[in-house]
Design an enzyme around this catalytic site. Structure first.
Site, mmCIF file in Angstrom:
data_model
loop_
_atom_site.group_PDB
_atom_site.id
_atom_site.type_symbol
_atom_site.label_atom_id
_atom_site.label_comp_id
_atom_site.label_asym_id
_atom_site.label_seq_id
_atom_site.Cartn_x
_atom_site.Cartn_y
_atom_site.Cartn_z
ATOM 1 N N MET A 213 34.027 33.779 97.490
ATOM 2 C CA MET A 213 35.126 34.711 97.759
ATOM 3 C C MET A 213 35.229 35.020 99.250
ATOM 4 O O MET A 213 34.530 34.444 100.066
ATOM 5 C CB MET A 213 34.931 35.991 96.952
ATOM 6 N N ASP B 261 34.100 41.302 101.254
ATOM 7 C CA ASP B 261 34.652 40.295 102.174
ATOM 8 C C ASP B 261 34.252 40.528 103.638
ATOM 9 O O ASP B 261 34.390 39.629 104.463
ATOM 10 C CB ASP B 261 36.181 40.282 102.088
ATOM 11 N N GLU C 105 37.272 30.770 99.630
ATOM 12 C CA GLU C 105 38.484 30.657 98.799
ATOM 13 C C GLU C 105 39.762 30.604 99.638
ATOM 14 O O GLU C 105 40.775 30.070 99.199
ATOM 15 C CB GLU C 105 38.557 31.829 97.812
ATOM 16 N N GLY D 267 39.229 46.642 94.452
ATOM 17 C CA GLY D 267 38.210 45.873 93.723
ATOM 18 C C GLY D 267 36.857 46.536 93.885
ATOM 19 O O GLY D 267 36.587 47.166 94.910
ATOM 20 N N LEU E 230 30.901 36.877 89.917
ATOM 21 C CA LEU E 230 29.441 37.063 89.909
ATOM 22 C C LEU E 230 28.999 37.660 91.245
ATOM 23 O O LEU E 230 28.008 38.390 91.319
ATOM 24 C CB LEU E 230 28.738 35.720 89.688
HETATM 25 O O1 F6P Z 1 38.407 41.661 98.070
HETATM 26 C C1 F6P Z 1 37.361 41.363 97.215
HETATM 27 C C2 F6P Z 1 37.697 40.193 96.343
HETATM 28 O O2 F6P Z 1 36.576 39.938 95.497
HETATM 29 C C3 F6P Z 1 38.101 38.936 97.097
HETATM 30 O O3 F6P Z 1 37.017 38.267 97.655
HETATM 31 C C4 F6P Z 1 38.843 38.193 96.017
HETATM 32 O O4 F6P Z 1 39.821 37.324 96.550
HETATM 33 C C5 F6P Z 1 39.507 39.290 95.235
HETATM 34 O O5 F6P Z 1 38.796 40.480 95.515
HETATM 35 C C6 F6P Z 1 39.551 39.065 93.757
HETATM 36 O O6 F6P Z 1 40.292 40.080 93.180
HETATM 37 P P1 F6P Z 1 40.357 40.369 91.625
HETATM 38 O O7 F6P Z 1 39.106 41.097 91.240
HETATM 39 O O8 F6P Z 1 41.564 41.193 91.476
HETATM 40 O O9 F6P Z 1 40.446 39.033 90.917
#
Ligand code: F6P
Length: 361
Positions: free
Chosen positions: A183, A141, A236, A15, A286
């Site tokens: 997140m 994270d 989350e 990500g 965001l």
């Molecule tokens: O690891 C970063 C993160 O933004 C997490 O906080 C979140 O659970 C995940 O990636 C979301 O992933 P994606 O962009 O695949 O929806």
């Protein structure tokens, strides 16, 4: 004697996080000053599958990207390179074998791989198979072990804090309970820091399973002393005692599970328990977009510069890491496959509790 490094590749995987471009820029500028050519590999390791998916990056190409979110190289966060087979211009091959073959054909001397736990774990596997790799840890994270911080986290916390500030005024106007889901995956770092910075009344994190009745009771106490609104920050990955994680989608081959939905569940349960008006909001991506904060720009720049230094020294199979006041090297094998969660004896938790913040225990 070390063979001179003439050409390195740089890629971003997993990500995105604000600060990726700042690392790319630092790698290119630092390398260029040591007469090392940098090849920008697009879409993570996919960029090594064919020789038309890379481009030389000069200092001119990275001028002005320090402040940009996202990544000019693109990124991928699916697939398993060591199991997946792919069609290439030279026939069907195992993904990882093709990457290694093309790495050699392109005349690279090393790779700087910028990514989160998944990308670093893949980097470690390639390292074991003889590819000289230096990793750069990336995640909003803040859950990578071996480094006190990662770029992207400060930016995510700053955004979430601003959102909580905005929720405060509307919560107070309507005497509501506002629930905000942030997140962080299986770690409560973003919730904890944004919650404290935003003056939240309750912070729910995965490390401390919550009890909705005692949470409701603590929020009603606020009504009794006159603060008739509350802000609840929910990570989350938070879940109730004896309950389970909220998922948007379970894991499938090559895709990790997607967390989400706990904010709405907490909101609904609090409405029932407190009989107050409640509303919830999910900050979602965001938190990952936009310009990196100055802290993240500096950290990302230091990581990029250090990564090139490690390449020049031949310290491969490593990851750059923050150990204030220094940037150091860690062995990839010591950090991958683990998660840095919030320790229960963290001083910050103690401070928050002493102020009256509840974790819903
Ligand atoms: O690891 C970063 C993160 O933004 C997490 O906080 C979140 O659970 C995940 O990636 C979301 O992933 P994606 O962009 O695949 O929806």
């Amino acid at each position: 004697v070390l063979a001179p490094i003439k050409r390195i590749g740089v890629l971003t995987g997993g990500g995105d996080a604000p600060g990726l471009n700042a690392v790319i820029r630092a790698v290119v500028k630092t390398a260029s000053n040591s007469n090392i050519e940098v090849l920008g590999i697009t879409d993570s390791f996919d960029g090594l599958l064919e020789n038309n998916r890379c481009r030389v990056l000069t200092p001119r190409d990275v001028t002005g990207i320090l402040r940009l979110g996202g990544t000019i190289l693109g990124t991928v966060n699916t697939g398993n390179p060591f199991e997946d087979e792919i069609e290439t211009s030279e026939g069907r091959k195992v993904y990882a074998d093709r990457v290694i073959e093309m790495y050699r054909k392109m005349g690279l001397d090393a790779i700087v791989a910028i990514g989160g736990d998944g990308t670093l774990a893949i980097a470690q596997q390639f390292s074991k198979r003889g590819i000289p790799i230096v990793g750069v840890p990336k995640t909003i994270d803040n859950d990578i072990v071996g480094t006190t911080s990662c770029f992207g986290f400060d930016t995510a916390v700053a955004f979430a804090t601003d959102a909580i500030d905005r929720l405060h005024t509307t919560a107070e106007a309507h005497r509501r309970i506002m629930v905000v889901e942030v997140m962080g995956r299986y770690a409560g770092w973003i919730a904890l820091h944004a919650g404290l910075a935003g003056g939240a009344d309750a912070i729910l994190i995965p490390e401390i399973p919550f009890d909705i009745c005692s949470l409701a009771e603590r929020l009603l106490e606020r009504d009794r002393w006159g603060a008739k609104f509350s802000i609840v920050v929910v990570a989350e990955g938070a879940y109730p005692k004896g309950g389970h994680l909220s998922l948007i989608e379970g894991a499938t081959a090559g895709h990790v599970e997607r967390l989400g939905g706990i904010g709405a569940r907490v909101c609904e349960a609090l409405a029932k328990e407190t009989r107050k008006e409640t509303r919830s909001v999910v900050l979602g991506h965001l938190q990952r977009g936009g310009a990196p904060t100055s802290f993240d720009r500096v950290l990302a720049t230091r990581f990029g510069g250090k990564a090139v230094e490690l390449v020049k020294r031949g310290e491969f199979g490593t990851m750059v890491a923050s150990a204030p006041p220094d940037i150091v090297a860690r062995r990839l094998e010591d950090v991958v496959g683990k998660t840095k969660t919030v320790p229960l004896d963290l001083d910050l938790l103690h401070t928050a509790r002493s102020l009256g913040v509840t974790f819903g225990e």
